[in-house]
Design a protein around this motif. Structure first.
Motif, mmCIF file in Angstrom:
data_model
loop_
_atom_site.group_PDB
_atom_site.id
_atom_site.type_symbol
_atom_site.label_atom_id
_atom_site.label_comp_id
_atom_site.label_asym_id
_atom_site.label_seq_id
_atom_site.Cartn_x
_atom_site.Cartn_y
_atom_site.Cartn_z
ATOM 1 N N LEU A 13 39.400 -1.401 27.014
ATOM 2 C CA LEU A 13 38.856 -2.750 26.856
ATOM 3 C C LEU A 13 38.782 -3.144 25.380
ATOM 4 O O LEU A 13 39.194 -4.248 25.007
ATOM 5 N N THR A 14 38.281 -2.249 24.532
ATOM 6 C CA THR A 14 38.175 -2.597 23.121
ATOM 7 C C THR A 14 39.552 -2.767 22.480
ATOM 8 O O THR A 14 39.725 -3.607 21.599
ATOM 9 N N SER A 15 40.531 -2.019 22.948
ATOM 10 C CA SER A 15 41.893 -2.175 22.439
ATOM 11 C C SER A 15 42.447 -3.549 22.799
ATOM 12 O O SER A 15 43.042 -4.236 21.957
ATOM 13 N N LEU A 16 42.240 -3.962 24.025
ATOM 14 C CA LEU A 16 42.692 -5.281 24.482
ATOM 15 C C LEU A 16 41.994 -6.395 23.703
ATOM 16 O O LEU A 16 42.649 -7.322 23.205
ATOM 17 N N LEU A 17 40.667 -6.286 23.580
ATOM 18 C CA LEU A 17 39.911 -7.307 22.843
ATOM 19 C C LEU A 17 40.336 -7.356 21.384
ATOM 20 O O LEU A 17 40.472 -8.431 20.800
ATOM 21 N N ARG A 18 40.558 -6.190 20.780
ATOM 22 C CA ARG A 18 41.009 -6.139 19.383
ATOM 23 C C ARG A 18 42.329 -6.893 19.231
ATOM 24 O O ARG A 18 42.493 -7.695 18.321
ATOM 25 N N ASP A 19 43.277 -6.639 20.134
ATOM 26 C CA ASP A 19 44.570 -7.313 20.063
ATOM 27 C C ASP A 19 44.413 -8.831 20.125
ATOM 28 O O ASP A 19 44.995 -9.561 19.318
ATOM 29 N N TYR A 20 43.626 -9.321 21.080
ATOM 30 C CA TYR A 20 43.409 -10.765 21.210
ATOM 31 C C TYR A 20 42.754 -11.345 19.960
ATOM 32 O O TYR A 20 43.181 -12.377 19.442
ATOM 33 N N LEU A 21 41.711 -10.700 19.481
ATOM 34 C CA LEU A 21 40.969 -11.223 18.331
ATOM 35 C C LEU A 21 41.790 -11.173 17.049
ATOM 36 O O LEU A 21 41.765 -12.117 16.253
ATOM 37 N N GLU A 22 42.521 -10.094 16.839
ATOM 38 C CA GLU A 22 43.358 -10.009 15.645
ATOM 39 C C GLU A 22 44.479 -11.045 15.685
ATOM 40 O O GLU A 22 44.840 -11.613 14.649
ATOM 41 N N ASN A 23 45.022 -11.311 16.871
ATOM 42 C CA ASN A 23 46.048 -12.351 17.004
ATOM 43 C C ASN A 23 45.491 -13.727 16.673
ATOM 44 O O ASN A 23 46.249 -14.626 16.288
ATOM 45 N N ASP A 24 44.182 -13.900 16.819
ATOM 46 C CA ASP A 24 43.531 -15.172 16.472
ATOM 47 C C ASP A 24 43.044 -15.188 15.027
ATOM 48 O O ASP A 24 42.347 -16.109 14.613
ATOM 49 N N GLY A 25 43.365 -14.154 14.261
ATOM 50 C CA GLY A 25 43.060 -14.145 12.836
ATOM 51 C C GLY A 25 41.761 -13.474 12.423
ATOM 52 O O GLY A 25 41.368 -13.550 11.264
ATOM 53 N N PHE A 26 41.086 -12.807 13.349
ATOM 54 C CA PHE A 26 39.839 -12.119 13.014
ATOM 55 C C PHE A 26 40.124 -10.693 12.547
ATOM 56 O O PHE A 26 41.097 -10.073 12.957
ATOM 57 N N SER A 27 39.246 -10.188 11.714
ATOM 58 C CA SER A 27 39.256 -8.775 11.339
ATOM 59 C C SER A 27 38.339 -8.065 12.330
ATOM 60 O O SER A 27 37.202 -8.497 12.538
ATOM 61 N N VAL A 28 38.823 -7.006 12.961
ATOM 62 C CA VAL A 28 38.073 -6.350 14.035
ATOM 63 C C VAL A 28 37.868 -4.878 13.718
ATOM 64 O O VAL A 28 38.807 -4.171 13.329
ATOM 65 N N ARG A 29 36.634 -4.440 13.895
ATOM 66 C CA ARG A 29 36.304 -3.009 13.798
ATOM 67 C C ARG A 29 35.830 -2.575 15.180
ATOM 68 O O ARG A 29 35.012 -3.249 15.804
ATOM 69 N N VAL A 30 36.349 -1.466 15.657
ATOM 70 C CA VAL A 30 35.988 -0.947 16.974
ATOM 71 C C VAL A 30 35.263 0.376 16.805
ATOM 72 O O VAL A 30 35.703 1.241 16.047
ATOM 73 N N GLU A 31 34.165 0.515 17.496
ATOM 74 C CA GLU A 31 33.453 1.794 17.574
ATOM 75 C C GLU A 31 33.226 2.103 19.048
ATOM 76 O O GLU A 31 32.604 1.317 19.760
ATOM 77 N N ASN A 32 33.767 3.226 19.502
ATOM 78 C CA ASN A 32 33.605 3.622 20.899
ATOM 79 C C ASN A 32 32.465 4.613 21.092
ATOM 80 O O ASN A 32 32.161 4.989 22.214
ATOM 81 N N ALA A 33 31.845 5.023 19.998
ATOM 82 C CA ALA A 33 30.681 5.914 20.057
ATOM 83 C C ALA A 33 29.451 5.117 19.628
ATOM 84 O O ALA A 33 29.477 4.412 18.616
ATOM 85 N N ALA A 34 28.407 5.227 20.400
ATOM 86 C CA ALA A 34 27.200 4.433 20.166
ATOM 87 C C ALA A 34 26.605 4.649 18.780
ATOM 88 O O ALA A 34 26.262 3.678 18.093
ATOM 89 N N ALA A 35 26.485 5.882 18.349
ATOM 90 C CA ALA A 35 25.832 6.167 17.060
ATOM 91 C C ALA A 35 26.586 5.510 15.902
ATOM 92 O O ALA A 35 25.971 4.894 15.024
ATOM 93 N N ARG A 36 27.919 5.632 15.896
ATOM 94 C CA ARG A 36 28.700 5.001 14.827
ATOM 95 C C ARG A 36 28.629 3.481 14.921
ATOM 96 O O ARG A 36 28.602 2.793 13.904
ATOM 97 N N GLY A 37 28.587 2.963 16.134
ATOM 98 C CA GLY A 37 28.470 1.523 16.321
ATOM 99 C C GLY A 37 27.156 0.975 15.804
ATOM 100 O O GLY A 37 27.106 -0.073 15.154
ATOM 101 N N ILE A 38 26.077 1.693 16.055
ATOM 102 C CA ILE A 38 24.758 1.271 15.578
ATOM 103 C C ILE A 38 24.751 1.229 14.058
ATOM 104 O O ILE A 38 24.304 0.255 13.447
ATOM 105 N N GLU A 39 25.257 2.280 13.436
ATOM 106 C CA GLU A 39 25.285 2.320 11.972
ATOM 107 C C GLU A 39 26.141 1.188 11.410
ATOM 108 O O GLU A 39 25.787 0.572 10.409
#
Length: 83
Positions: A13-39
């Motif tokens: 899901l995050t890979s798909l969302l990243r592709d869509y958002l980057e194609n629209d010109g956004f910079s995207v950071r993905v974290e699939n682990a909760a602890a890294r995402g919180i930080e």
């Protein structure tokens, strides 16, 4: 540039969302682990965070969101699966 943080344990899901958002010109950071995402959300380096609040490990994030001393400096949108 708007930097979006996606926090979700569903890598497909995050890979798909990243592709869509980057194609629209956004910079995207993905974290699939909760602890890294919180930080990352609390770091001040992102413009907005999209968070899967149903991740079991995100109890700490939900607690931090209620503590004004630890709030993320960016707006966040929380999503979760309906079962």
């Amino acid at each position: 540039m708007t930097r979006i943080l996606l926090i979700d344990d569903d890598a497909a899901l995050t890979s798909l969302l990243r592709d869509y958002l980057e194609n629209d010109g956004f910079s995207v950071r993905v974290e699939n682990a909760a602890a890294r995402g919180i930080e990352a959300a609390l770091s001040g380096e992102v413009s907005v965070a999209v968070v899967d609040v149903m991740m079991p490990q995100l109890k700490r994030f939900r607690s931090a969101a209620q503590d004004p001393r630890r709030r993320a400096s960016c707006p966040s949108s929380c999503d979760g699966a309906w079962r």
